[in-house]
Design a protein around this motif. Sequence first.
Motif: not given
Length: 565
Positions: A467-486
């Motif tokens: 469950k901690a894996v899901v928590a980490g992905v949820r907390g960071g995926r938005a900013v990592v996605t935006a950062a990677a696209i940028i």
Amino acid sequence: MGLDYSSTITATTDGLIGPGEIVGFLIAGLVLIVMMRALLPAVTPLLNSIIGVGVGVAGSLAFSGVVDMSSVTPVLGIMLGLAVGIDYSLFILHRHRRQILAGMPVDESAGLANGTAGNAVVFAGSTVIVALVALLVTGIPFLGVMGVVGAACVLVAVLVSVTFTPALLGLMKLRVVGRKARAEIGHPHHVERELKPMRTGRAVGCAALAVVGLLIVAIPALSMRLALPDGTSEDPESTQYQAYTTVAEQFGAGQNGPLLVVAQTTDAVAEDDQVRTQVEIASALAGHDDVVAVAPVGVSDDGTVFAFQVVPADGPASASTEQLVHALRDSSPIDTAAQGEVALGVAGQASGNIDVSEKLADALPLYLLVVVGLSLIIMVLVFRSILVPVIATAGYVLSLFAALGAVTAIYQWGWLSAVFGVHDPGPVLSFAPIIIMGVLFGLAMDYQLFLVSGMREAFVHGIPARKAVVAGVRGGRAVVTAAAIIMASVFGGFVFSHLGMVRPLGFGLAIGVLFDAFVVRMVLVPALMHLFGDAAWWLPRWLDRLMPDVDVEGAALERTHPLPH
């Protein structure tokens, strides 16, 4: 007389920014507006990057009078400064917005965001800086200067991010979030969400698909050839390209990169015998494959050194010219009837560039070993685990070779050449792999940190490992996605640069970031972390006691300032 086919190395720094770079910057701004849904917070990372690039590149150019710099050096500084300047500011801004939406007061949130995400930015920037400065191990002076200038620009970007960005956050107050979002500040749904771990079968499938896909893309890297660019890599409308092709058509491609061969005799040759000796040596040189012509250049005053110009059949970056240089060197000493053994040496710009490319190729394994070793040490300290660093490093190596495979397929094999403006496919820029290796390492560690640190924090607070894996992905995926696209947008803007040497660098970094963020960090790492479960966080007790407590994400600070709900 040969053409200076490496004009891009010694070109002036006029016009460092072109239309492609501006378009990439605008795309980054559009991504920020879509993500933030508000203009002021979207503009903040852009201002941060512009200030950082201005200070970093201007400061670097101030030393150009005392340090030799290639024209691509400040371009690399601009490329890195823009990308990391936007991303690092975004990391702090994103953390601040999440805290504001959860109901934390603005002033407390700005300080906490800088103490947590800002602390992580300093660490992430440090990894990029170390990787760039490590380019000095190659022993190539101009590459070492590139690494130092790039590291200086990243350092400035980090300093601006942890000072200028928090100041703007304090000035913006609640306008850091959109008008609609302000009405929901403090709502529990901003922090409370049910955690459902992924299915094990899905984790196995995702991991297998990611690994196989990256390995397939990496296949072209097995045939990668390295060389410095010749005139064919320039824009067809440029004078360099037109001069190169005209010489090649009228006089042969080898005229663009003649070799200087020096023959040294054991004893001085009498003036009456010098012509006969020249003819004998020239005949031996002309006997090599791929030699079109041999012309005597001169004889030293003491009669011991004879110079010849050797014109190869193909251009300076061709495989046959590289083989010819080795064949000439391997044939030394040659036997002559009049003077016995004569030692040969091969020089000239073409052979010099071949030597530089080979030295860089030899340095690649050592540099990769340094980077991988550094990655393992850093990750063990940060995540206090053995398996997590191994997973992170293996993922970086996969994304690196996939990026090099894509670069080889496009710039050497000519795939999709019309799309990327590759009119004359040829060898890959000799220092592109090592630059991509260093920069991608730093960025990969950034994304690993912002995703997996959330997993660790959740696990330490008692949430089950999967469950901690899901928590980490949820907390960071938005900013990592935006950062990677940028990142990809900024780097991608340089794919169409007017400098031919910059294009493969821009493409390799852009595609490498996309592979690492979306395939490795968002798919492969969570899948493997799910499969390993609790074992992913195992660390021997003796090692745990020896290691310092490196609180990169400021978790201790966060516990003293808990979010509402």
